[in-house]
Design a protein around this motif. Structure first.
Motif, PDB file in Angstrom:
ATOM      1  N   TYR A 299       0.808  -1.221   0.000  1.00 28.72           N
ATOM      2  CA  TYR A 299       0.000   0.000   0.000  1.00 28.72           C
ATOM      3  C   TYR A 299       0.842   1.272   0.000  1.00 28.72           C
ATOM      4  O   TYR A 299       0.357   2.329  -0.413  1.00 28.72           O
ATOM      5  CB  TYR A 299      -1.001  -0.031   1.153  1.00 28.72           C
ATOM      6  CG  TYR A 299      -2.256  -0.741   0.730  1.00 28.72           C
ATOM      7  CD1 TYR A 299      -3.358  -0.032   0.279  1.00 28.72           C
ATOM      8  CD2 TYR A 299      -2.327  -2.129   0.718  1.00 28.72           C
ATOM      9  CE1 TYR A 299      -4.500  -0.673  -0.153  1.00 28.72           C
ATOM     10  CE2 TYR A 299      -3.457  -2.786   0.284  1.00 28.72           C
ATOM     11  CZ  TYR A 299      -4.545  -2.057  -0.148  1.00 28.72           C
ATOM     12  OH  TYR A 299      -5.676  -2.698  -0.603  1.00 28.72           O
TER      13      TYR A 299
ATOM     14  N   ARG B 164       1.083   1.610  -3.637  1.00 32.38           N
ATOM     15  CA  ARG B 164      -0.194   2.035  -4.229  1.00 32.38           C
ATOM     16  C   ARG B 164      -0.476   3.513  -3.981  1.00 32.38           C
ATOM     17  O   ARG B 164      -0.868   4.252  -4.874  1.00 32.38           O
ATOM     18  CB  ARG B 164      -1.349   1.232  -3.624  1.00 32.38           C
ATOM     19  CG  ARG B 164      -1.546  -0.159  -4.137  1.00 32.38           C
ATOM     20  CD  ARG B 164      -2.960  -0.611  -3.814  1.00 32.38           C
ATOM     21  NE  ARG B 164      -3.104  -2.051  -3.885  1.00 32.38           N
ATOM     22  CZ  ARG B 164      -4.264  -2.676  -3.930  1.00 32.38           C
ATOM     23  NH1 ARG B 164      -5.380  -1.978  -3.893  1.00 32.38           N
ATOM     24  NH2 ARG B 164      -4.322  -3.993  -3.993  1.00 32.38           N
ATOM     25  N   GLN B 165      -0.322   3.932  -2.727  1.00 25.81           N
ATOM     26  CA  GLN B 165      -0.842   5.237  -2.313  1.00 25.81           C
ATOM     27  C   GLN B 165       0.149   6.385  -2.424  1.00 25.81           C
ATOM     28  O   GLN B 165      -0.221   7.534  -2.221  1.00 25.81           O
ATOM     29  CB  GLN B 165      -1.343   5.149  -0.871  1.00 25.81           C
ATOM     30  CG  GLN B 165      -2.594   4.300  -0.696  1.00 25.81           C
ATOM     31  CD  GLN B 165      -3.777   4.858  -1.464  1.00 25.81           C
ATOM     32  OE1 GLN B 165      -4.261   4.220  -2.387  1.00 25.81           O
ATOM     33  NE2 GLN B 165      -4.244   6.021  -1.096  1.00 25.81           N
TER      34      GLN B 165
ATOM     35  N   ALA C 175      -2.668  -2.258   5.629  1.00 18.41           N
ATOM     36  CA  ALA C 175      -2.840  -1.502   4.392  1.00 18.41           C
ATOM     37  C   ALA C 175      -2.986  -0.016   4.702  1.00 18.41           C
ATOM     38  O   ALA C 175      -2.482   0.839   3.965  1.00 18.41           O
ATOM     39  CB  ALA C 175      -4.065  -2.012   3.632  1.00 18.41           C
TER      40      ALA C 175
ATOM     41  N   SER D 100      -0.638   2.951   3.551  1.00 19.69           N
ATOM     42  CA  SER D 100      -1.181   4.159   2.920  1.00 19.69           C
ATOM     43  C   SER D 100      -0.681   5.417   3.616  1.00 19.69           C
ATOM     44  O   SER D 100      -0.371   6.421   2.970  1.00 19.69           O
ATOM     45  CB  SER D 100      -2.708   4.111   2.941  1.00 19.69           C
ATOM     46  OG  SER D 100      -3.185   3.025   2.181  1.00 19.69           O
TER      47      SER D 100
ATOM     48  N   SER E  32     -11.687   4.761  -0.199  1.00 23.62           N
ATOM     49  CA  SER E  32     -10.718   5.088  -1.248  1.00 23.62           C
ATOM     50  C   SER E  32     -10.876   6.512  -1.749  1.00 23.62           C
ATOM     51  O   SER E  32      -9.887   7.175  -2.094  1.00 23.62           O
ATOM     52  CB  SER E  32     -10.853   4.104  -2.414  1.00 23.62           C
ATOM     53  OG  SER E  32     -12.143   4.160  -2.998  1.00 23.62           O
TER      54      SER E  32
END
Length: 451
Positions: A38, A41-42, A158, A162, A250
């Motif tokens: 994550y 991802r973030q 996660a 993030s 999200s």
């Protein structure tokens, strides 16, 4: 490969599969990789102001940079989980972590929006299936009585990832530029992938002949999913509810740094730090609510879903008040608004751990990773992919603050889905170990597990 009788009986018992030390090592490594997953991802969301300024991107285009990862995760999750259930979880995870880390590093070399979208899609393809395979591995190592809280912690990691992704992206970009942020966060995954080879995998559970045929190809898996969802109303409605709540999560996580930058005039790195605090509150909340939901269902399992529905509605009310009050002329102070956003962030992650535990409860033990991948498909395709993109489209049309005031309304759909799921959960829980209709043989491992 058939599970020996001794291992099968331990799998069915409420005990550690290989002992405490092996279980906690597997948990620590799996949760560490989830954090890195994550982060990669973030990291993009704190770079939105830089990308918007450099390439003159719309909010729809920015949202797509987040959504494309979840889209490719959704498309790849089932094939990878299918492979992992049949070939081994540990080796599959090592390959995935290596792939997504290299893809993240490649983002620093992109020179156009199209190239960055393609690189981000490859990040998602590498990460596809990790959540479901990792959840299945943890669930199999630990006693059933601990799964809800541990899976809540796993998926809460996660949130930690993030937090770090948003925070590190803003800080690194402010000092060395947005390209450097991708290079820095991509390296840890390569190192953890090597260490993950030390994790002990559980042996593949022998399936009934019909179930083995059903999961031998992607087409067979698709048909099996339809049968499984039609057989288990709980699984269907939990997948819908989990996805709807993740639309809210999200959207807030992706757009909060930009909201603080545009509406409150914060510098991008400071906005990233403030947004990271809200994400951290979400991480804490997911563990707290996971433990609360576990406790609520000790005597009556269906109470888990009733509590989840109540929490989703409470999060909706708080977030609508946080983002929508000023639109109604109430004009709360900046400190009050941020406090409400923080409370909403703490509440809105309530479903993260419990939905995974509930899905694992109602699927055959031999296809836990594939069952969890069905949930991952819903969560990524209809939740994580939809939230940032829908918020970006609404932002282009109505403004970012109005978009963030409307997105929490998906929590109502989540609450309704959990209420419907509560009606069938206890029945489906009892049927989880039974073969699908038409199965003519119960596998020896299954007989041992239920002896």
């Amino acid at each position: 490969m058939q599970l020996p009788a001794s291992d099968a009986s331990r799998t069915g018992a409420d005990d550690y599969l290989f002992g405490r030390r092996q279980a906690w090592f597997a948990f620590a490594m799996t949760i560490s990789l989830m954090v890195v997953d994550y982060v990669d991802r973030q990291v993009i969301v704190s770079l939105f102001p830089y990308l918007k300024a450099e390439w003159a991107l719309s909010d729809k285009q920015l949202g797509a940079l987040v959504s494309v990862v979840s889209l490719t995760v959704a498309l790849g999750a089932l094939p990878i989980a299918l492979f992992a259930d049949r070939a081994g979880r540990v080796r599959t995870i090592v390959v995935m972590a290596t792939a997504w880390s290299l893809a993240t590093i490649s983002c620093m070399f992109t020179r156009s929006y199209g190239q960055l979208v393609a690189a981000r899609a490859m990040v998602g393809l590498g990460e596809a299936g990790y959540g479901s395979v990792g959840a299945a591995l943890i669930a199999s190592h630990f006693p059933a009585r601990m799964r809800g809280a541990l899976l809540a912690a796993f998926f809460a990691s996660a949130s930690i990832g993030s937090v770090l992704g948003v925070m590190l992206g803003g800080l690194i970009a402010a000092r060395w530029g947005w390209q450097a942020a991708f290079g820095v966060v991509g390296v840890p995954g390569l190192l953890l992938a090597l260490l993950y080879l030390k994790v002990r995998d559980y042996r593949t559970v022998e399936l009934t002949p019909r179930l083995d045929r059903a999961t031998s190809s992607p087409g067979g898996v698709a048909r099996h999913i339809v049968r499984a969802l039609s057989r288990s109303r709980t699984m269907l409605w939990v997948c819908i509810g989990g996805a709807a709540q993740l639309i809210v999560v999200s959207a807030v996580w992706s757009w909060l740094p930009s909201f603080l930058n545009r509406v409150h005039g914060m510098a991008p790195d400071q906005a990233a730090l403030k947004a990271a605090l809200v994400v951290l509150l979400g991480a804490i909340g997911s563990v707290v609510w996971g433990a609360l939901v576990d406790r609520a269902g000790r005597r009556r399992p269906r109470l888990k879903l009733l509590v989840l529905a109540a929490l989703c509605l409470l999060a909706l009310l708080v977030l609508v008040a946080a983002f929508g009050a000023s639109l109604l002329g109430l004009a709360p102070g900046a400190a009050t608004q941020f406090a409400l956003i923080g409370l909403g962030g703490f509440l809105m992650t309530c479903s993260v751990g419990p939905v995974s535990a509930i899905v694992i409860d109602v699927v055959h033990p031999g296809v836990r990773a594939t069952g969890a991948a069905v949930l991952a498909l819903f969560q990524n395709l209809f939740g994580l992919a939809a939230g940032p993109l829908l918020a970006g489209i609404l932002s282009d049309a109505l403004g970012l603050q109005s978009a963030l005031a409307l997105m929490p309304l998906f929590g109502l759909l989540a609450a309704l889905a959990f209420l419907v799921a509560a009606r069938s959960y206890e029945h489906d829980l009892q049927r989880a170990g039974e073969p699908l209709a038409g199965d003519d043989v119960v596998a020896p491992a299954q007989r041992e597990a239920h002896a």
